[in-house]
Design a protein around this motif. Structure first.
Motif, PDB file in Angstrom:
ATOM      1  N   HIS A   1       0.627  -1.392   0.116  1.00  0.00           N
ATOM      2  CA  HIS A   1       0.016   0.007   0.164  1.00  0.00           C
ATOM      3  C   HIS A   1       1.124   1.210   0.068  1.00  0.00           C
ATOM      4  O   HIS A   1       0.439   2.333   0.439  1.00  0.00           O
ATOM      5  CB  HIS A   1      -0.976   0.170   1.066  1.00  0.00           C
ATOM      6  CG  HIS A   1      -2.123   0.762   1.131  1.00  0.00           C
ATOM      7  ND1 HIS A   1      -2.943   0.747   0.000  1.00  0.00           N
ATOM      8  CD2 HIS A   1      -2.964   1.757   1.681  1.00  0.00           C
ATOM      9  CE1 HIS A   1      -3.948   1.552  -0.204  1.00  0.00           C
ATOM     10  NE2 HIS A   1      -4.005   2.221   0.976  1.00  0.00           N
TER      11      HIS A   1
ATOM     12  N   HIS B   1       2.150   4.780  -1.023  1.00  0.00           N
ATOM     13  CA  HIS B   1       1.493   5.758  -1.789  1.00  0.00           C
ATOM     14  C   HIS B   1       2.292   6.373  -2.725  1.00  0.00           C
ATOM     15  O   HIS B   1       2.218   7.496  -3.361  1.00  0.00           O
ATOM     16  CB  HIS B   1       0.628   6.589  -0.757  1.00  0.00           C
ATOM     17  CG  HIS B   1      -0.635   6.328  -0.254  1.00  0.00           C
ATOM     18  ND1 HIS B   1      -0.492   4.838  -0.049  1.00  0.00           N
ATOM     19  CD2 HIS B   1      -1.756   6.823  -0.367  1.00  0.00           C
ATOM     20  CE1 HIS B   1      -1.990   4.689   0.550  1.00  0.00           C
ATOM     21  NE2 HIS B   1      -2.455   5.696   0.285  1.00  0.00           N
TER      22      HIS B   1
ATOM     23  N   ASN C   1      -4.927  -1.392   8.271  1.00  0.00           N
ATOM     24  CA  ASN C   1      -4.319  -0.034   8.084  1.00  0.00           C
ATOM     25  C   ASN C   1      -5.494   0.708   7.810  1.00  0.00           C
ATOM     26  O   ASN C   1      -5.149   2.091   7.619  1.00  0.00           O
ATOM     27  CB  ASN C   1      -3.132  -0.135   6.996  1.00  0.00           C
ATOM     28  CG  ASN C   1      -3.598  -0.198   5.665  1.00  0.00           C
ATOM     29  OD1 ASN C   1      -4.759  -1.112   5.533  1.00  0.00           O
ATOM     30  ND2 ASN C   1      -3.520   0.654   4.979  1.00  0.00           N
TER      31      ASN C   1
ATOM     32  N   TYR D   1     -11.850   0.342   0.780  1.00  0.00           N
ATOM     33  CA  TYR D   1     -12.074   0.188   2.291  1.00  0.00           C
ATOM     34  C   TYR D   1     -13.324  -0.520   2.673  1.00  0.00           C
ATOM     35  O   TYR D   1     -14.391  -0.700   1.827  1.00  0.00           O
ATOM     36  CB  TYR D   1     -12.277   1.545   2.829  1.00  0.00           C
ATOM     37  CG  TYR D   1     -11.283   2.283   2.823  1.00  0.00           C
ATOM     38  CD1 TYR D   1      -9.933   1.909   3.711  1.00  0.00           C
ATOM     39  CD2 TYR D   1     -10.824   3.308   1.719  1.00  0.00           C
ATOM     40  CE1 TYR D   1      -8.788   2.812   3.693  1.00  0.00           C
ATOM     41  CE2 TYR D   1      -9.632   3.879   1.634  1.00  0.00           C
ATOM     42  CZ  TYR D   1      -8.772   3.797   2.488  1.00  0.00           C
ATOM     43  OH  TYR D   1      -7.353   4.363   2.460  1.00  0.00           O
TER      44      TYR D   1
ATOM     45  N   HIS E   1      -1.022   2.988   6.834  1.00  0.00           N
ATOM     46  CA  HIS E   1      -0.643   3.419   5.606  1.00  0.00           C
ATOM     47  C   HIS E   1       0.808   4.162   5.320  1.00  0.00           C
ATOM     48  O   HIS E   1       1.111   4.871   6.295  1.00  0.00           O
ATOM     49  CB  HIS E   1      -1.909   4.741   5.263  1.00  0.00           C
ATOM     50  CG  HIS E   1      -3.024   4.272   4.934  1.00  0.00           C
ATOM     51  ND1 HIS E   1      -3.918   3.742   5.588  1.00  0.00           N
ATOM     52  CD2 HIS E   1      -3.470   4.394   3.563  1.00  0.00           C
ATOM     53  CE1 HIS E   1      -5.043   3.530   4.788  1.00  0.00           C
ATOM     54  NE2 HIS E   1      -4.771   3.794   3.624  1.00  0.00           N
TER      55      HIS E   1
ATOM     56  N   GLU F   1      -9.106  -3.307   2.683  1.00  0.00           N
ATOM     57  CA  GLU F   1      -8.521  -2.449   3.659  1.00  0.00           C
ATOM     58  C   GLU F   1      -9.456  -2.423   4.900  1.00  0.00           C
ATOM     59  O   GLU F   1     -10.292  -1.518   4.891  1.00  0.00           O
ATOM     60  CB  GLU F   1      -8.309  -1.170   3.209  1.00  0.00           C
ATOM     61  CG  GLU F   1      -6.947  -1.255   2.470  1.00  0.00           C
ATOM     62  CD  GLU F   1      -6.788   0.615   2.319  1.00  0.00           C
ATOM     63  OE1 GLU F   1      -6.105   1.270   3.003  1.00  0.00           O
ATOM     64  OE2 GLU F   1      -6.787   0.632   0.924  1.00  0.00           O
TER      65      GLU F   1
HETATM   66 ZN   LIG Z   1      -5.837   3.109   2.013  1.00  0.00          ZN
END
Ligand SMILES: [Zn+2]
Length: 428
Positions: free
Chosen positions: A66, A68, A230, A375, A190, A345
């Motif tokens: 994950h 970013h 997370n 999510y 995250h 998630e």
């Molecule tokens: Zn996320």
């Protein structure tokens, strides 16, 4: 090329992105390949099927870190079709479907090939090992859901909110030398300490944790990071500097080494693999009247109009919004150790619940595993409706992430019980 999230053009590398594989087999030959990758997320059905067929392992798990500051790994587009299940989500990117971006498609294909190769390579290097499980205190972030005076959830630093305050570690030690050869570790946050304005790819803190571990144990050790639950946790500091991401990861790497020091050898030698698949209903669609007024208010916003158009079509024919396919996967070693994998998630609360109720001495939980488009909040969050914030909110608020998803809204209240039931079923 485009990196995300947020979307920006990539001009170079701060630290490279990796795919890594750990193959575990028991004395009967039953085997699982645990594959991790520095991706925002990944579509996994194709990978899992192909690697199983090519290598003969019984199961393949693919877990995204994950980060970013990397990319989304998507399935290979099939001829004549722009969107696969995950590419439908790709529809919402800045630059359109990957099938129409040759450079990015080439990268995507290269990663797929690399995954096949590393699993085969891991298989070729298999040696008899002892497995050890451990846990140590660790915290690299904070809960990110805060409530405003009217009860609406917004994103910030909630120092009192739930987190998973540890790192879980499974390490494999060569029988002949006792030396660790592979370390699978999991923590929930995250990877968002790298600034979202950076145009350099980075694995964020998980990559730095791996570097710390290898610095201590040697570069021949494979360290794999699996993301925990997370969904409601951000690393800290948020979107700061590459150097801060390195420092955060360094701290996590130290905790991993500490967990290894206080770990126990697993005595069981029996590997068990199980998957439970179920459906999660989506919350009821907003009433037609509201949709009509939102259509009027959002003229000029093509993406919103598109989602609203889909919602209106379903409402007019009296249908229900698309549900979600929910999968839980268990790798269990005797009654001592269990790794639960979830294809969404999820919130930290689920991981804490697993640790409490699982009939195993040691547990690990990975979200974003074998899927992970979006999510899945707990019931308390979902029940807030439009006030549920980024992870759980719904129309008429546009802040909810899931409104723009192919399911057209957040999961329905009641999904938490379905999730927990599916996890318990792994252990029956
Ligand atoms: Zn996320």
């Amino acid at each position: 090329m485009e990196i995300l999230h947020f979307y920006r053009n990539n001009v170079g590398v701060h630290d490279p992105l990796f795919v890594r594989a750990l193959v575990i087999a028991d004395a009967t030959g039953k085997s699982v390949a645990l594959v991790t990758g520095d991706f925002l997320g990944a579509g996994c059905d194709e990978i899992r099927t192909r690697v199983r067929e090519k290598t003969g392992v019984d199961e393949v798990w693919f877990s995204a870190s994950h980060t970013h500051s990397g990319r989304w790994l998507v399935s290979t587009p099939t001829p004549g079709r722009l969107y696969t299940d995950e590419l439908e989500w790709d529809e919402l990117t800045e630059k359109g479907p990957i099938a129409e971006r040759p450079e990015e498609l080439q990268w995507n294909n290269g990663v797929h090939q690399a995954i096949d190769e590393i699993v085969a390579e891991a298989q070729r290097h298999m040696v008899p090992v002892d497995l050890r499980a451990g846990r140590a205190a660790a915290q690299v972030g904070f809960n990110r859901r805060l409530a405003a005076a009217d009860g609406s959830i917004y994103m910030g630093v909630n120092r009192d909110g739930p987190v998973v305050p540890w790192v879980n570690v499974l390490s494999a030690h060569a029988r002949d030398t006792g030396k660790p050869i592979a370390i699978y570790f999991e923590h929930a946050a995250h990877p968002v300490t790298v600034p979202h304005g950076s145009n350099l790819v980075s694995a964020d803190f998980p990559g730095a944790a791996v570097r710390r571990i290898r610095k201590h144990l040697g570069d021949d050790v494979i360290a794999l990071f699996g993301q925990g639950c997370n969904g409601d946790i951000n690393s800290f500091p948020l979107r700061s500097t590459h150097a801060d991401a390195d420092a955060v990861g360094h701290k996590l790497g130290e905790a991993v080494l500490q967990a290894m020091e206080q770990s126990n050898v697993l005595k069981s030698t029996k590997l068990k693999l199980k998957t439970v698949v179920t459906e999660l209903p989506t919350r009821p669609l907003p009433p037609l009247e509201l949709v009509e007024s939102l259509l009027r208010d959002n003229r000029g916003d093509a993406r919103r109009l598109k989602q609203l158009g889909k919602i209106k079509t379903i409402l007019l024919r009296g249908g229900t919004p698309p549900s979600r396919r929910f999968e839980v996967h268990g790798v269990m070693i005797g009654e001592e150790w269990c790794l639960v994998g979830l294809n969404y998630e999820l919130f930290a609360q689920i991981e804490l619940w697993v640790a409490k109720v699982a009939p195993f001495r040691w547990t690990m939980v990975n979200s974003l595993t074998n899927g992970g488009r979006a999510y899945l909040g707990d019931d308390e969050a979902l029940a807030l409706g439009p006030k549920g914030g980024y992870e759980a909110g719904s129309l008429p608020s546009w802040s909810g992430h899931e409104t723009m998803s192919p399911s057209l809204g957040s999961p329905a209240v009641g999904c938490e019980a379905i999730v927990k039931k599916a996890i318990v079923e792994l252990w029956s």
